[in-house]
Design a protein around this motif. Structure first.
Motif, PDB file in Angstrom:
ATOM      1  N   GLY A  49       0.908  -1.410  -0.025  1.00 55.78           N
ATOM      2  CA  GLY A  49       0.162  -0.106  -0.087  1.00 55.78           C
ATOM      3  C   GLY A  49       0.767   1.073   0.046  1.00 55.78           C
ATOM      4  N   ASP A  50       2.044   1.092  -0.026  1.00 55.48           N
ATOM      5  CA  ASP A  50       3.081   2.436   0.108  1.00 55.48           C
ATOM      6  C   ASP A  50       3.474   2.447  -1.524  1.00 55.48           C
ATOM      7  OD1 ASP A  50       5.085   3.923   0.042  1.00 55.48           O
ATOM      8  OD2 ASP A  50       6.310   2.885   1.608  1.00 55.48           O
ATOM      9  N   TRP A  51       2.863   3.549  -2.105  1.00 55.66           N
ATOM     10  CA  TRP A  51       3.146   3.730  -3.454  1.00 55.66           C
ATOM     11  C   TRP A  51       4.279   4.886  -3.749  1.00 55.66           C
ATOM     12  CZ3 TRP A  51      -0.537   2.379  -7.747  1.00 55.66           C
ATOM     13  CH2 TRP A  51      -1.399   1.306  -7.377  1.00 55.66           C
ATOM     14  N   TRP A  55      10.442  -0.005  -0.814  1.00 55.54           N
ATOM     15  CA  TRP A  55      11.529  -1.146  -0.734  1.00 55.54           C
ATOM     16  C   TRP A  55      12.367  -0.905   0.360  1.00 55.54           C
ATOM     17  CZ3 TRP A  55      10.574   2.316  -5.159  1.00 55.54           C
ATOM     18  CH2 TRP A  55       9.529   1.574  -5.940  1.00 55.54           C
ATOM     19  N   GLY A  56      12.027   0.436   1.253  1.00 60.67           N
ATOM     20  CA  GLY A  56      12.936   0.728   2.543  1.00 60.67           C
ATOM     21  C   GLY A  56      14.309   1.508   2.165  1.00 60.67           C
ATOM     22  N   THR A  57      14.594   1.714   0.819  1.00 63.91           N
ATOM     23  CA  THR A  57      15.646   2.384   0.688  1.00 63.91           C
ATOM     24  C   THR A  57      15.441   3.486  -0.768  1.00 63.91           C
ATOM     25  OG1 THR A  57      16.271   0.600  -0.814  1.00 63.91           O
ATOM     26  CG2 THR A  57      17.234   0.504   1.335  1.00 63.91           C
ATOM     27  N   VAL A  58      16.154   4.357  -1.055  1.00 68.29           N
ATOM     28  CA  VAL A  58      16.048   5.219  -2.048  1.00 68.29           C
ATOM     29  C   VAL A  58      16.143   4.464  -3.254  1.00 68.29           C
ATOM     30  CG1 VAL A  58      16.734   7.394  -0.874  1.00 68.29           C
ATOM     31  CG2 VAL A  58      18.451   5.708  -2.119  1.00 68.29           C
ATOM     32  N   HIS A  59      15.289   4.722  -4.348  1.00 66.06           N
ATOM     33  CA  HIS A  59      15.287   3.957  -5.621  1.00 66.06           C
ATOM     34  C   HIS A  59      15.792   4.950  -6.872  1.00 66.06           C
ATOM     35  CE1 HIS A  59      13.943   0.578  -7.738  1.00 66.06           C
ATOM     36  NE2 HIS A  59      13.327   1.035  -8.307  1.00 66.06           N
ATOM     37  N   HIS A  60      16.607   3.991  -7.764  1.00 68.98           N
ATOM     38  CA  HIS A  60      17.039   4.612  -8.731  1.00 68.98           C
ATOM     39  C   HIS A  60      16.328   4.861 -10.192  1.00 68.98           C
ATOM     40  CE1 HIS A  60      17.330   0.363  -9.465  1.00 68.98           C
ATOM     41  NE2 HIS A  60      17.494   0.478 -10.760  1.00 68.98           N
ATOM     42  N   LYS A  61      15.188   4.679  -9.930  1.00 63.94           N
ATOM     43  CA  LYS A  61      14.244   4.982 -11.148  1.00 63.94           C
ATOM     44  C   LYS A  61      13.081   5.499 -10.582  1.00 63.94           C
ATOM     45  CE  LYS A  61      15.791   0.913 -13.852  1.00 63.94           C
ATOM     46  NZ  LYS A  61      15.237  -0.254 -14.727  1.00 63.94           N
ATOM     47  N   THR A  62      12.183   6.352 -11.452  1.00 63.50           N
ATOM     48  CA  THR A  62      11.163   7.155 -11.173  1.00 63.50           C
ATOM     49  C   THR A  62       9.821   5.745 -11.227  1.00 63.50           C
ATOM     50  OG1 THR A  62      11.071   7.602 -13.714  1.00 63.50           O
ATOM     51  CG2 THR A  62      11.553   9.094 -12.070  1.00 63.50           C
ATOM     52  N   PRO A  63       8.854   6.263 -10.463  1.00 64.87           N
ATOM     53  CA  PRO A  63       7.887   5.126  -9.931  1.00 64.87           C
ATOM     54  C   PRO A  63       6.813   4.767 -11.335  1.00 64.87           C
ATOM     55  CG  PRO A  63       7.259   7.195  -9.013  1.00 64.87           C
ATOM     56  CD  PRO A  63       8.574   7.642  -9.857  1.00 64.87           C
ATOM     57  N   GLY A  64       6.709   5.478 -12.383  1.00 63.43           N
ATOM     58  CA  GLY A  64       5.778   5.524 -13.408  1.00 63.43           C
ATOM     59  C   GLY A  64       5.383   4.026 -13.652  1.00 63.43           C
ATOM     60  N   PHE A 210       4.780  20.656 -20.330  1.00 59.87           N
ATOM     61  CA  PHE A 210       5.965  20.000 -19.801  1.00 59.87           C
ATOM     62  C   PHE A 210       5.839  20.254 -18.048  1.00 59.87           C
ATOM     63  CE2 PHE A 210      10.362  19.644 -18.896  1.00 59.87           C
ATOM     64  CZ  PHE A 210      10.860  18.344 -19.250  1.00 59.87           C
ATOM     65  N   VAL A 211       5.712  21.404 -17.758  1.00 65.40           N
ATOM     66  CA  VAL A 211       5.898  21.511 -16.322  1.00 65.40           C
ATOM     67  C   VAL A 211       4.598  20.877 -15.579  1.00 65.40           C
ATOM     68  CG1 VAL A 211       5.579  23.314 -14.531  1.00 65.40           C
ATOM     69  CG2 VAL A 211       7.002  23.705 -16.446  1.00 65.40           C
ATOM     70  N   VAL A 212       3.410  20.772 -16.179  1.00 64.92           N
ATOM     71  CA  VAL A 212       2.353  19.989 -15.525  1.00 64.92           C
ATOM     72  C   VAL A 212       2.646  18.517 -15.713  1.00 64.92           C
ATOM     73  CG1 VAL A 212      -0.181  19.338 -15.921  1.00 64.92           C
ATOM     74  CG2 VAL A 212       0.680  21.680 -15.899  1.00 64.92           C
ATOM     75  N   GLY A 213       3.376  18.090 -16.645  1.00 66.64           N
ATOM     76  CA  GLY A 213       3.480  16.663 -16.863  1.00 66.64           C
ATOM     77  C   GLY A 213       4.860  16.125 -15.907  1.00 66.64           C
ATOM     78  N   LEU A 214       5.379  17.099 -15.386  1.00 64.93           N
ATOM     79  CA  LEU A 214       6.514  16.831 -14.259  1.00 64.93           C
ATOM     80  C   LEU A 214       6.121  16.737 -12.743  1.00 64.93           C
ATOM     81  CD1 LEU A 214       9.655  18.958 -15.577  1.00 64.93           C
ATOM     82  CD2 LEU A 214       9.189  16.261 -15.884  1.00 64.93           C
ATOM     83  N   VAL A 219       6.179  15.389  -6.941  1.00 62.90           N
ATOM     84  CA  VAL A 219       5.450  15.209  -5.734  1.00 62.90           C
ATOM     85  C   VAL A 219       6.290  14.095  -5.256  1.00 62.90           C
ATOM     86  CG1 VAL A 219       3.281  14.441  -4.893  1.00 62.90           C
ATOM     87  CG2 VAL A 219       3.369  16.301  -6.510  1.00 62.90           C
ATOM     88  N   TRP A 220       6.452  12.940  -6.272  1.00 67.80           N
ATOM     89  CA  TRP A 220       7.167  11.501  -5.727  1.00 67.80           C
ATOM     90  C   TRP A 220       8.517  11.919  -5.169  1.00 67.80           C
ATOM     91  CZ3 TRP A 220      11.498   9.390  -8.062  1.00 67.80           C
ATOM     92  CH2 TRP A 220      11.740   8.035  -7.345  1.00 67.80           C
ATOM     93  N   LEU A 221       9.369  12.850  -5.720  1.00 73.76           N
ATOM     94  CA  LEU A 221      10.570  13.178  -5.390  1.00 73.76           C
ATOM     95  C   LEU A 221      10.610  14.131  -3.956  1.00 73.76           C
ATOM     96  CD1 LEU A 221      12.467  14.522  -8.525  1.00 73.76           C
ATOM     97  CD2 LEU A 221      13.162  12.580  -7.093  1.00 73.76           C
ATOM     98  N   TRP A 222       9.618  14.825  -3.788  1.00 72.49           N
ATOM     99  CA  TRP A 222       9.418  15.550  -2.451  1.00 72.49           C
ATOM    100  C   TRP A 222       9.097  14.554  -1.353  1.00 72.49           C
ATOM    101  CZ3 TRP A 222       4.531  16.745   0.303  1.00 72.49           C
ATOM    102  CH2 TRP A 222       4.773  17.577   1.147  1.00 72.49           C
TER     103      TRP A 222
END
Length: 530
Positions: A49-51, A55-64, A210-214, A219-222
């Motif tokens: 349930g954690d989107w 994984w408990g650590t930082v991840h090297h890819k975006t979540p899309g 482009f900004v809206v697409g980012l 939000v995920w990065l924040w």
């Protein structure tokens, strides 16, 4: 009647590709390495349930891609089909976009032919049936190109279409991280050199989109930054820098010069013909899309140090369009006509065998007829169990390619000669799908896990992992529903618990344990004693 005629290209393209996407042997297993990793990480996200970062650590890819697969899990349950459904849908829409783009920059007939060709390129179809982010990203790139073309054609809606183009490229970062920069750079020749005409770069809606697409990525990065601090974004950059500095598997700078022709055979060579034709007689307005984009992207990929087959997938829609241009050359340069009149088309169809370009068509017909005979002979003599399925595919393709010299000798219409190229590839891919070659990538692991004794243990007990990695470990991670955690040795296992280990670890351990089963040098064991 007119409505049905307008729908015909779309319906025919769907009827052409859907069997190739849906046919299977009835059994499926995920591909290690990449597909298994995406499938496992998405499963952890869905079940926890954690989107954001389950994984408990930082991840090297975006979540899309994880979000797409996890949503598919939520809608349809956890299965191989659910993993691959986002790529299948993206593949279908990419096919329709290629048809729409081709209609604008070439002609309706050539666009339709490009769609047929794209569907029967092996690597493209394979990745349309894999749970990876490659095809979804390409769909967004094609949508951006289509939107830019629409903004040129419909000045009244140019702000809306430019917004969609920017939005698509911004969402590309969510799906494929910094890899989206490569196709964006490949668009720059068109955006810059043709700016005086289309004015895309001075349209604020493009940047707003482009900004809206980012926003989803931001939000995920924040949220990641709140958990892990600066490591959350540094890991993304670190991974890209690592890819850009490490050459993998000895794939040197000429890798794509031989890999793409093989994976796009025989369409790559027609694509080269189409490229030469367009270099000699450039398309007005759209030359830097149909020619400039793939050439620039090919150069970027070759310079980028990590070179893998699937990185080149964004080239394949353009190979299809260029191949359609090349094939049309045999029917008296049909690619130059923006709208082929039916009577002209019929005349070309009936007289094409007498055209000045047709000696080349004859040589190709005889050459691939000879190749077909070789494939038939090879398919008939194969007796190795492991490659018998490939022999069947070769036999089918070989028999079908015998159409080409028959059509040529019989002086049949151009459309039948064209079918002699398309049908063998379609049949070969359909047979490969039906035999499980496109879908059942690890049957040995699948059969092992389906054994009643093994399946019962996996469904009812937590399974520990003892220092295993590699491709088989990726599969075992995904197909193990209840994880007990990572431990360093059999000694650390709780009494009567189960674990995956290397067979060599079990042989070297003095701790009492029972081997439940072995697959690909990995064992499922149960610790015995106190």
């Amino acid at each position: 009647m007119l409505f049905r005629l307008r729908l015909f290209p779309y319906l025919s393209l769907l009827l052409w590709i859907l069997p190739l996407l849906l046919l299977s042997s009835g059994e499926n297993s995920v591909m290690a390495h990449d597909e298994g990793l995406y499938a496992r990480r998405s499963r952890v996200m869905f079940e926890s349930g954690d989107w954001i970062a389950p994984w408990g650590t930082v991840h090297h890819k975006t979540p899309g891609p994880y979000w797409l697969i996890a949503i598919s899990y939520q809608l349809f349950g956890i299965s191989e089909t659910s993993i691959r459904l986002p790529s299948m849908i993206a593949g279908i829409f990419s096919l329709l976009l290629i048809y729409e783009i081709g209609k604008i920059i070439l002609s309706q007939n050539i666009a339709w032919l490009a769609g047929l060709i794209l569907s029967v390129q092996f690597l493209w179809l394979q990745y349309c049936r894999l749970g990876t982010p490659d095809v979804p990203m390409i769909f967004l790139v094609l949508l951006a190109i289509f939107a830019l073309l629409q903004a040129e054609l419909h000045d009244k809606y140019r702000y809306l279409w430019s917004f969609i183009a920017g939005l698509s490229l911004g969402l590309g970062f969510l799906i494929r991280s910094f890899m989206i920069i490569l196709p964006i750079v490949a668009l720059l020749p068109y955006l810059i050199a043709e700016h005086r005409r289309h004015r895309h770069l001075s349209n604020p809606s493009l940047y707003l989109g482009f900004v809206v697409g980012l926003i989803p990525t931001s939000v995920w990065l924040w949220l990641n930054w709140m958990r892990y601090g600066s490591d959350s974004y540094q890991e993304l950059v670190r991974f890209v820098l690592q890819l850009g500095s490490n050459e993998r598997s000895g794939n040197g700078i000429i890798f794509y010069f031989w890999n793409v022709p093989i994976k796009a055979f025989p369409w790559f060579f027609f694509g080269i013909l189409g490229l030469v034709l367009l270099l000699r007689r450039p398309l007005p307005r759209y030359q830097l899309i149909l020619v400039g984009f793939p050439i620039t992207l090919f150069g970027e990929l070759s310079i980028f140090s990590t070179r893998l087959s699937h990185y080149s997938l964004c080239l394949y829609p353009f190979i299809a369009m260029l191949a359609a241009v090349g094939l049309s050359w045999f029917a008296e340069n049909l690619y130059l006509s923006p709208a082929i009149k039916s009577e002209d088309y019929r005349e070309n169809q009936s007289n094409w065998v007498n055209g000045k370009n047709q000696p080349v068509a004859g040589y190709l017909s005889y050459g691939f007829g000879a190749l077909g005979i070789l494939l038939v002979l090879a398919g008939m003599v194969v007796d190795n169990e492991e490659i018998r399925k490939y022999g069947i595919v070769g036999l089918i393709m070989g028999c079908a390619w015998l159409i080409l010299p028959i059509v040529w000798l019989g002086r049949y219409q151009f459309k039948y000669w064209l079918a002699g190229w398309l049908i063998p590839c379609w049949l070969a891919l359909a047979v490969a799908s039906g035999l499980g070659l496109l879908g059942d990538y690890n049957p040995e692991v699948r059969v092992f896990l389906q054994q009643p004794a093994i399946a019962t243990i996996l469904q009812n007990h937590p399974i520990y992992f003892i220092q295993i990695d590699g491709k088989t470990a990726v599969l075992l991670n995904f197909y193990t529903p209840i994880h007990g955690g990572q431990v360093n040795s059999i000694t650390e296992l709780p009494p009567s618990s189960y674990a995956w280990i290397y067979a060599t670890q079990g042989a070297e351990s003095s701790t009492p344990h029972q081997v439940i089963g072995t697959v690909k040098n990995h064992q499922l064991i149960r610790r015995t004693g106190e």
